[in-house]
Design an enzyme around this catalytic site. Structure first.
Site, mmCIF file in Angstrom:
data_model
loop_
_atom_site.group_PDB
_atom_site.id
_atom_site.type_symbol
_atom_site.label_atom_id
_atom_site.label_comp_id
_atom_site.label_asym_id
_atom_site.label_seq_id
_atom_site.Cartn_x
_atom_site.Cartn_y
_atom_site.Cartn_z
ATOM 1 N N CYS A 93 -8.685 -5.221 -9.808
ATOM 2 C CA CYS A 93 -8.291 -4.164 -10.735
ATOM 3 C C CYS A 93 -7.855 -2.972 -9.879
ATOM 4 O O CYS A 93 -8.691 -2.296 -9.280
ATOM 5 C CB CYS A 93 -9.492 -3.844 -11.626
ATOM 6 S SG CYS A 93 -9.132 -2.765 -13.001
ATOM 7 N N CYS A 95 -5.069 0.845 6.439
ATOM 8 C CA CYS A 95 -5.272 2.306 6.477
ATOM 9 C C CYS A 95 -6.568 2.751 5.817
ATOM 10 O O CYS A 95 -6.912 3.925 5.876
ATOM 11 C CB CYS A 95 -4.083 3.035 5.859
ATOM 12 S SG CYS A 95 -3.947 2.885 4.060
ATOM 13 N N CYS A 149 -7.342 -0.995 1.405
ATOM 14 C CA CYS A 149 -6.325 -1.538 2.296
ATOM 15 C C CYS A 149 -6.965 -1.758 3.659
ATOM 16 O O CYS A 149 -7.574 -0.834 4.209
ATOM 17 C CB CYS A 149 -5.156 -0.570 2.401
ATOM 18 S SG CYS A 149 -3.915 -1.051 3.633
ATOM 19 N N CYS A 204 0.378 3.075 3.530
ATOM 20 C CA CYS A 204 0.871 2.590 4.825
ATOM 21 C C CYS A 204 1.932 1.501 4.740
ATOM 22 O O CYS A 204 2.524 1.146 5.755
ATOM 23 C CB CYS A 204 -0.299 2.094 5.673
ATOM 24 S SG CYS A 204 -1.027 0.534 5.104
ATOM 25 N N CYS A 215 0.838 -1.197 0.000
ATOM 26 C CA CYS A 215 0.000 0.000 0.000
ATOM 27 C C CYS A 215 0.876 1.251 0.000
ATOM 28 O O CYS A 215 1.769 1.391 0.844
ATOM 29 C CB CYS A 215 -0.911 -0.014 1.222
ATOM 30 S SG CYS A 215 -1.957 1.458 1.359
#
Length: 133
Positions: free
Chosen positions: A121, A101, A98, A52, A49
């Site tokens: 996607c 976060c 995510c 984070c 991510c």
């Protein structure tokens, strides 16, 4: 991955992320098709991510979907992402965020390859590739 050291308000997120990262991760935007850094990337490693650093997708699950965004058939672990129903834009889709976060990553569709049949996607701008050494 813990929530330690995550921004606690939108001003902190704006300071941490680029304008485009903020637009996608925090405001649920989308990058234009075929423009993302990882759309045609073949490098191996873990996609994390951009907000984070949590591990999200292993390059082993990446495939060329022809859609213009990086696509994966499974997350790195079952708890890496959270999925929500998204009814914006007059259609029903499944949003992927995510789990650490809450950053917007993209959407998942039921038209991917086996073994899962899923196509995650994902916006390149939401990701950072930690390459295998």
């Amino acid at each position: 991955m813990s929530h330690d050291n995550l921004p606690t308000n939108e001003d902190e997120w704006k300071a941490k992320l680029s304008d485009e990262q903020y637009r996608v991760l925090r405001e649920k935007g989308t990058e234009r098709a075929f423009t993302g850094e990882y759309e045609s990337c073949k490098d191996t490693g873990m996609y994390t991510c951009a907000g984070c650093g949590q591990a999200l997708f292993n390059s082993d699950t990446k495939f060329d979907s022809g859609t213009g965004w990086p696509s994966y058939y499974a997350p790195a672990s079952p708890d890496a992402v959270t999925e929500y129903s998204d009814t914006t834009l007059g259609m029903t889709r499944t949003e992927v965020v995510c789990s650490n976060c809450g950053g917007h990553l993209g959407h998942v569709f039921p038209d991917g390859p086996q073994p899962t049949g899923q196509r995650y996607c994902i916006n390149s701008i939401s990701l950072k590739l930690e390459e295998d050494l």
